[in-house]
Each structure stands twice: as C-alpha cells, then as structure tokens.
Design a protein around this motif. Structure first.
Motif, PDB file in Angstrom:
ATOM      1  N   THR A 164      -4.561   1.531  -2.080  1.00  0.00           N
ATOM      2  CA  THR A 164      -3.992   2.300  -3.458  1.00  0.00           C
ATOM      3  C   THR A 164      -4.525   2.263  -4.439  1.00  0.00           C
ATOM      4  O   THR A 164      -4.225   3.575  -4.865  1.00  0.00           O
ATOM      5  N   GLU A 165      -5.398   1.550  -4.725  1.00  0.00           N
ATOM      6  CA  GLU A 165      -5.631   1.767  -6.303  1.00  0.00           C
ATOM      7  C   GLU A 165      -6.919   2.297  -6.166  1.00  0.00           C
ATOM      8  O   GLU A 165      -7.361   3.236  -6.927  1.00  0.00           O
ATOM      9  N   GLU A 166      -7.985   2.622  -5.379  1.00  0.00           N
ATOM     10  CA  GLU A 166      -8.731   3.636  -4.964  1.00  0.00           C
ATOM     11  C   GLU A 166      -8.938   4.980  -4.922  1.00  0.00           C
ATOM     12  O   GLU A 166      -8.636   5.860  -5.306  1.00  0.00           O
ATOM     13  N   GLU A 168      -5.676   5.998  -6.107  1.00  0.00           N
ATOM     14  CA  GLU A 168      -4.889   6.005  -7.808  1.00  0.00           C
ATOM     15  C   GLU A 168      -6.064   5.884  -8.723  1.00  0.00           C
ATOM     16  O   GLU A 168      -6.114   7.409  -9.778  1.00  0.00           O
ATOM     17  N   ALA A 182      -0.712   7.457 -10.279  1.00  0.00           N
ATOM     18  CA  ALA A 182       0.141   6.112  -9.621  1.00  0.00           C
ATOM     19  C   ALA A 182       2.099   6.697  -9.005  1.00  0.00           C
ATOM     20  O   ALA A 182       2.334   6.331  -8.164  1.00  0.00           O
TER      21      ALA A 182
END
Length: 209
Positions: A164-166, A168, A182
C-alpha cells in the motif's frame, strides 16, 4: 538514436527499469503502463526506446510497444509538453486510450492527469488530432475487457502495508497529491494485492477508460 534495447531486467520500479545489455546496465525511464508489462527481474525484456539529449542530461525512455514510443515522440512536439509530462500522460493512459480521447475529444479524461490543465488538454486535442494519423496501422481497437490502465505483468510484493505504501508513493511520484493517492488506493485495496495491482486499479478508477 537508440531505438530498442533487449537484455536482462536487473531491477524494476514504478518509473524506471535497469536493463543489462552486453555487459552494460542501462537506466531506462518508463511510464507506469510499461511498468505493468515488465517481466520478473532476471528475465529477458525488450523495450522500444527514445534517447533524449539535453544540455544538462541524457535520458533513455522505454516503452512496452512501438505505438507507445511513437506516441511519446509526437507528444513531446506539442507546445508545452516535455518528456516528463509525456511520460506522465502515458502513465495514466496507454497509447490506444489516448488516441480514443483525441478521437472523442474527451478533455475530461485528460485533465485528470497530473500536470494537464484545461488549456493543456485542449491544446493536446487540437494538435494531436492532426498527428495521430501518423500512427495509422498501429492502433488496434480493444474490447471493453482489455481496456484499462495497463495490464499487469509479473506480480510484485505480497499485499499489505508495504504494498500500500509503495503504491501510494508511486502515485505521489506521478504527481498526485498525498491525500488523493491515499484515497485512491484505499478504494481499491484488498488483502493480498501487489503494489502493481493497486497502482493499476487506482489509476483506472481515477482516469476511467
């Protein structure tokens, strides 16, 4: 002019690939639609390329298809559109989707792309209307089932916070605001999804085909 490169895919990340060819490692800037087509690292890859030389930099841009590469070359001829914006456009829309936008005079889809305002969208529609004829013979109509923002190649890391972070971070690098990135990822995120899948689905929702 470097028109094509074939070699071993050493590294890949949203926006860039490292291809080893004849003992040399070439850093290639790529749109996200090409990133989704890349094989697994260690496999052979072929990219259609455009070599750009400026006073302050030399850059190699790579594309999954010659149609995407040829469209990129037409885009950078449009007033106010440089290589970075052209890559951004082809990150949100592949060549066939962009051509349909021009044919349908669909400025609404274009203005959803980061860096493309209303004036730029109108300029693209006007100037590209006379140029996409140069791509005649390469444009292949697709069915609704095959449209969308790229198709996934190899799968990336397993789903979870890291994916998810990658995803975003990739959208933010493309030009979207952190809040937009996000929100877009949260709408499509499901357990087990790779970062590639999250990016692809988020872009598809943000820029409908």
């Amino acid at each position: 002019m470097i028109g094509r490169i074939r070699g071993i895919l050493v590294e890949k990340a949203p926006g860039q690939a490292l291809v080893e060819c004849a003992g040399l490692g070439y850093e290639v800037d790529i749109p996200y639609t090409t990133f989704f087509h890349l094989p697994e690292t260690g496999d052979e890859v072929t990219l259609h390329t455009h070599f750009a030389v400026r006073e302050d930099a030399q850059s190699l841009y790579g594309f999954a298809s010659s149609l995407d590469r040829d469209l990129f070359r037409l885009l950078i001829k449009v007033n106010g559109v440089g290589p970075k914006l052209a890559v951004g456009i082809l990150s949100g829309l592949d060549a066939q989707q962009f051509i349909r936008c021009v044919e349908n005079r669909d400025s609404a889809s274009l203005v959803k792309l980061p860096g493309v305002g209303k004036k730029t969208a109108e300029r693209l529609l006007i100037e590209m209307a006379d140029r996409i004829g140069q791509l005649e013979g390469q444009f292949v109509p697709t069915s609704p089932e095959t449209t969308g923002v790229g198709q996934p190649g190899g799968q990336g890391p397993a789903g979870g916070p890291a994916a998810t972070e990658e995803a975003e971070a990739a959208l933010i690098a493309l030009g979207y605001k952190p809040q937009e990135a996000a929100k877009a990822i949260s709408k499509v995120a499901e357990e087990g999804m790779s970062s590639e899948t999250l990016i692809r689905l988020a872009l598809r929702n943000m820029i409908p085909a």
